[in-house]
Write a protein that holds these residues in place. Sequence first.
Motif, PDB file in Angstrom:
ATOM      1  N   THR A 128      -4.783   2.268   1.206  1.00 51.76           N
ATOM      2  CA  THR A 128      -4.114   1.661   2.350  1.00 51.76           C
ATOM      3  C   THR A 128      -4.605   0.236   2.557  1.00 51.76           C
ATOM      4  O   THR A 128      -5.636  -0.169   2.021  1.00 51.76           O
ATOM      5  CB  THR A 128      -4.387   2.453   3.636  1.00 51.76           C
ATOM      6  OG1 THR A 128      -5.783   2.354   3.950  1.00 51.76           O
ATOM      7  CG2 THR A 128      -3.962   3.904   3.504  1.00 51.76           C
ATOM      8  N   ASP A 160       0.831  -1.209   0.000  1.00 57.44           N
ATOM      9  CA  ASP A 160       0.000   0.000   0.000  1.00 57.44           C
ATOM     10  C   ASP A 160       0.866   1.260   0.000  1.00 57.44           C
ATOM     11  O   ASP A 160       2.105   1.183   0.034  1.00 57.44           O
ATOM     12  CB  ASP A 160      -1.005  -0.015   1.163  1.00 57.44           C
ATOM     13  CG  ASP A 160      -0.405   0.277   2.525  1.00 57.44           C
ATOM     14  OD1 ASP A 160       0.818   0.518   2.650  1.00 57.44           O
ATOM     15  OD2 ASP A 160      -1.179   0.271   3.504  1.00 57.44           O
ATOM     16  N   ARG A 161       0.220   2.420  -0.008  1.00 56.28           N
ATOM     17  CA  ARG A 161       0.945   3.701  -0.087  1.00 56.28           C
ATOM     18  C   ARG A 161       1.798   3.983   1.138  1.00 56.28           C
ATOM     19  O   ARG A 161       2.681   4.833   1.102  1.00 56.28           O
ATOM     20  CB  ARG A 161      -0.014   4.853  -0.339  1.00 56.28           C
ATOM     21  CG  ARG A 161      -0.921   5.162   0.818  1.00 56.28           C
ATOM     22  CD  ARG A 161      -1.717   6.424   0.545  1.00 56.28           C
ATOM     23  NE  ARG A 161      -2.819   6.541   1.480  1.00 56.28           N
ATOM     24  CZ  ARG A 161      -4.052   6.794   1.124  1.00 56.28           C
ATOM     25  NH1 ARG A 161      -4.353   6.946  -0.140  1.00 56.28           N
ATOM     26  NH2 ARG A 161      -4.982   6.905   2.038  1.00 56.28           N
ATOM     27  N   ASN A 162       1.545   3.269   2.247  1.00 54.93           N
ATOM     28  CA  ASN A 162       2.342   3.426   3.456  1.00 54.93           C
ATOM     29  C   ASN A 162       3.481   2.411   3.551  1.00 54.93           C
ATOM     30  O   ASN A 162       4.165   2.343   4.560  1.00 54.93           O
ATOM     31  CB  ASN A 162       1.449   3.302   4.697  1.00 54.93           C
ATOM     32  CG  ASN A 162       0.379   4.363   4.731  1.00 54.93           C
ATOM     33  OD1 ASN A 162       0.611   5.505   4.331  1.00 54.93           O
ATOM     34  ND2 ASN A 162      -0.808   3.995   5.181  1.00 54.93           N
ATOM     35  N   GLU A 186       3.036  -0.844   3.566  1.00 53.01           N
ATOM     36  CA  GLU A 186       2.589  -2.045   4.271  1.00 53.01           C
ATOM     37  C   GLU A 186       2.170  -3.143   3.300  1.00 53.01           C
ATOM     38  O   GLU A 186       1.602  -2.871   2.244  1.00 53.01           O
ATOM     39  CB  GLU A 186       1.420  -1.709   5.195  1.00 53.01           C
ATOM     40  CG  GLU A 186       1.807  -0.791   6.343  1.00 53.01           C
ATOM     41  CD  GLU A 186       0.680  -0.598   7.328  1.00 53.01           C
ATOM     42  OE1 GLU A 186       0.009  -1.588   7.674  1.00 53.01           O
ATOM     43  OE2 GLU A 186       0.475   0.551   7.749  1.00 53.01           O
TER      44      GLU A 186
END
Length: 141
Positions: free
Chosen positions: A93, A34-36, A38
């Motif tokens: 996310t 994801d964008r974080n 993770e």
Amino acid sequence: MTQKFPEHTLERLKDTYLSISTSEPDIRGRKVIDRNGEDVGHVEALFIDQGEKKVRILQIHAGGFLGWGGQSFYVPVDAVRQVTPDEVHIDPTRVQVAAAPVYDPELVLEQEPEAWEPAYTHFGYMPYWSSGYIYPGFPVY
């Protein structure tokens, strides 16, 4: 207002006569990030619009252990931001994906475009059958 194109139904790539073009990588089986940064899961299947021969939906499998358990979710291809040799990076996310529409074998059999609308609206993307929709730059099959 969206314009419907019922002739543009979706099918799982493996259930068609089509195959991945030699100029593009096959992202099935790759880890989804994801964008974080993770780990979300992995790309389990690709749903394509046979009329235009474009990927429209990724089926992402998350959770489980050694292939058992877990859940599969639908994510529009519009969410893909980057593809590396081992990973597919998406904008939503992990939490957003976990709240997405889950894999439904009946939906796969239905194939009508409007049946896929919850996957688009959940993530805030314009459905591919909408007037003014522009296909993302990646991936093309």
